[in-house]
Design a protein around this motif. Sequence first.
Motif, PDB file in Angstrom:
ATOM      1  N   ILE A   1       1.085  -1.170   0.028  1.00  0.00           N
ATOM      2  CA  ILE A   1       0.218   0.185  -0.379  1.00  0.00           C
ATOM      3  C   ILE A   1       1.334   1.366  -0.148  1.00  0.00           C
ATOM      4  CG2 ILE A   1      -1.880   0.800   2.246  1.00  0.00           C
ATOM      5  CD1 ILE A   1      -2.679  -0.998   2.128  1.00  0.00           C
TER       6      ILE A   1
ATOM      7  N   SER B   1       2.086   1.866  -3.368  1.00  0.00           N
ATOM      8  CA  SER B   1       1.009   2.082  -4.179  1.00  0.00           C
ATOM      9  C   SER B   1       1.070   3.874  -4.208  1.00  0.00           C
ATOM     10  CB  SER B   1       0.553   0.583  -4.425  1.00  0.00           C
ATOM     11  OG  SER B   1       1.023  -0.255  -5.344  1.00  0.00           O
ATOM     12  N   GLU B   2       1.135   3.944  -2.632  1.00  0.00           N
ATOM     13  CA  GLU B   2       0.252   5.561  -2.778  1.00  0.00           C
ATOM     14  C   GLU B   2       1.388   6.318  -2.797  1.00  0.00           C
ATOM     15  OE1 GLU B   2      -3.029   6.594  -0.850  1.00  0.00           O
ATOM     16  OE2 GLU B   2      -3.429   4.993  -2.688  1.00  0.00           O
TER      17      GLU B   2
ATOM     18  N   ASP C   1      -8.122  -8.110   0.067  1.00  0.00           N
ATOM     19  CA  ASP C   1      -8.687  -7.305   0.663  1.00  0.00           C
ATOM     20  C   ASP C   1      -8.194  -6.458   1.312  1.00  0.00           C
ATOM     21  OD1 ASP C   1     -10.614  -9.048  -0.164  1.00  0.00           O
ATOM     22  OD2 ASP C   1     -11.085 -10.256   2.103  1.00  0.00           O
TER      23      ASP C   1
ATOM     24  N   ARG D   1      -6.588  -3.007  -0.926  1.00  0.00           N
ATOM     25  CA  ARG D   1      -8.276  -2.408  -2.129  1.00  0.00           C
ATOM     26  C   ARG D   1      -8.405  -1.496  -0.713  1.00  0.00           C
ATOM     27  NH1 ARG D   1      -6.204  -2.235  -6.739  1.00  0.00           N
ATOM     28  NH2 ARG D   1      -6.520  -4.298  -7.762  1.00  0.00           N
ATOM     29  N   GLN D   2      -8.745  -2.406   0.542  1.00  0.00           N
ATOM     30  CA  GLN D   2      -9.181  -1.169   1.352  1.00  0.00           C
ATOM     31  C   GLN D   2      -8.219   0.266   1.636  1.00  0.00           C
ATOM     32  OE1 GLN D   2      -9.963  -3.176   4.722  1.00  0.00           O
ATOM     33  NE2 GLN D   2     -11.484  -4.011   3.914  1.00  0.00           N
TER      34      GLN D   2
ATOM     35  N   THR E   1      -5.952   0.589  -1.131  1.00  0.00           N
ATOM     36  CA  THR E   1      -5.308   1.723  -1.970  1.00  0.00           C
ATOM     37  C   THR E   1      -6.522   1.284  -3.102  1.00  0.00           C
ATOM     38  OG1 THR E   1      -3.374   2.531  -3.535  1.00  0.00           O
ATOM     39  CG2 THR E   1      -3.513  -0.295  -2.456  1.00  0.00           C
ATOM     40  N   SER E   2      -6.139   2.458  -4.047  1.00  0.00           N
ATOM     41  CA  SER E   2      -7.018   2.397  -4.535  1.00  0.00           C
ATOM     42  C   SER E   2      -6.002   1.919  -6.869  1.00  0.00           C
ATOM     43  CB  SER E   2      -7.944   3.352  -5.902  1.00  0.00           C
ATOM     44  OG  SER E   2      -7.811   4.264  -5.225  1.00  0.00           O
ATOM     45  N   ARG E   3      -4.886   2.639  -6.164  1.00  0.00           N
ATOM     46  CA  ARG E   3      -3.363   2.044  -7.317  1.00  0.00           C
ATOM     47  C   ARG E   3      -3.356   1.128  -7.255  1.00  0.00           C
ATOM     48  NH1 ARG E   3       0.074   8.201  -5.589  1.00  0.00           N
ATOM     49  NH2 ARG E   3      -1.685   9.546  -5.671  1.00  0.00           N
TER      50      ARG E   3
ATOM     51  N   TYR F   1     -10.232  -9.497  -8.218  1.00  0.00           N
ATOM     52  CA  TYR F   1      -9.419  -9.091  -7.205  1.00  0.00           C
ATOM     53  C   TYR F   1      -8.597  -8.217  -9.248  1.00  0.00           C
ATOM     54  CZ  TYR F   1     -10.409 -10.421  -2.901  1.00  0.00           C
ATOM     55  OH  TYR F   1     -10.816 -10.438  -1.798  1.00  0.00           O
TER      56      TYR F   1
ATOM     57  N   GLN G   1      -3.770  -4.379 -11.382  1.00  0.00           N
ATOM     58  CA  GLN G   1      -2.938  -3.948 -12.970  1.00  0.00           C
ATOM     59  C   GLN G   1      -2.285  -4.754 -13.264  1.00  0.00           C
ATOM     60  OE1 GLN G   1      -3.873  -2.477 -10.081  1.00  0.00           O
ATOM     61  NE2 GLN G   1      -5.579  -0.829 -10.759  1.00  0.00           N
TER      62      GLN G   1
END
Length: 362
Positions: free
Chosen positions: A34, A37-38, A60, A63-64, A66-68, A128, A131
């Motif tokens: 996280i 990626s953030e 899970d 995804r909670q 980061t959305s990156r 999931y 990317q």
Amino acid sequence: MTAWPDRRIQELFGISLPIIQAPMAGVTTPQMVIAVSEAGGLGSLPCALLSLEQAREALDTLRQGTSRPINLNFFCHLPPQADAARESAWRARLAPYYVEQGLDPEAPVPASNRRPFDSAFCELVEEYRPQVVSFHFGLPEQALLDRVRAAGAKVISSATTVSEARWLEAHGCDAIIAMGWEAGGHRGSFLTDNMATQVGTFALVPQVADAVKIPVIAAGGIADARGIVAAFALGASAVQMGTAYLFCPEARVAPPHLQALKTAADDGTALTNVFTGRPARGIVNRLMRDLGLMSPLAPAFPLAGGALAPLRNPSAPAGPGDFIPLWSGQAARLGRELPAGQLTRLLASEALAKLSPGGADR
């Protein structure tokens, strides 16, 4: 120059910084993924040591948090054939250590398992939709690879030779990780098992960049801005860094391992098969010295680790780090103890400063 000289990986993955945190099984946490990626890099979650339930729980959390873009990493090895004679010889060789620690050499051996990519893992990818999906030891069978692509993921894998890079490009990879000799952890080799002819990162990267049309990610011995700049100069579009992230508080690193990293010398690592049955680079410890770096007795990957598990009990009277793999690349002494997000941003800013006019002197 105020921008990266090659933005192909950033555009391919949808990230702002061309820095990929290496997927390091056993030490990478969702919190590290996280944070990277953030910060704008690509955080990577290794799944080979996880059950489906554990992988789902980690995803899970990701995804909670980061959305990156994120990368899910899987192994592609073939499950080993049982070899009772070899496993018995291995246990006999380890028996003196059991006796030394007050353990029963005849006790049942715990399972040592690293799960290769399969249909169940593929269903997780489809659910999931990360990317990026990366593989180690080649690629999975074509039907599984087609499903990964259909889920929208970009596919990358490790090459340790030009031949492996060409093979990966021909079989549909979107980018190649050029993994040099210097890299910590398991070698990504899949077309060769000859470790004597392995190539260093800064000899491998330009040759791979010349041999393939897809972007190249440099990996191995890169731990600071100087390595990042050098990788770009040799034709890489991004870097993958592992050992540098072992110093971050988000890493799950055992105290003896962290202490060994902090005191590592440039010549303190070696390739060994004694921990898993497959060549991997780590800091030399007692087990490697006693058994030899590449033991012919070690069972096939990943079975060698089972008989070692009881010796890794933290309450056992062994020396710290004697029987655990101290995975590390050759540039550990360049590591800095910083949070993973801060480290990612700092590496990028320092590299850009060196890439700017007159920046080579900085």
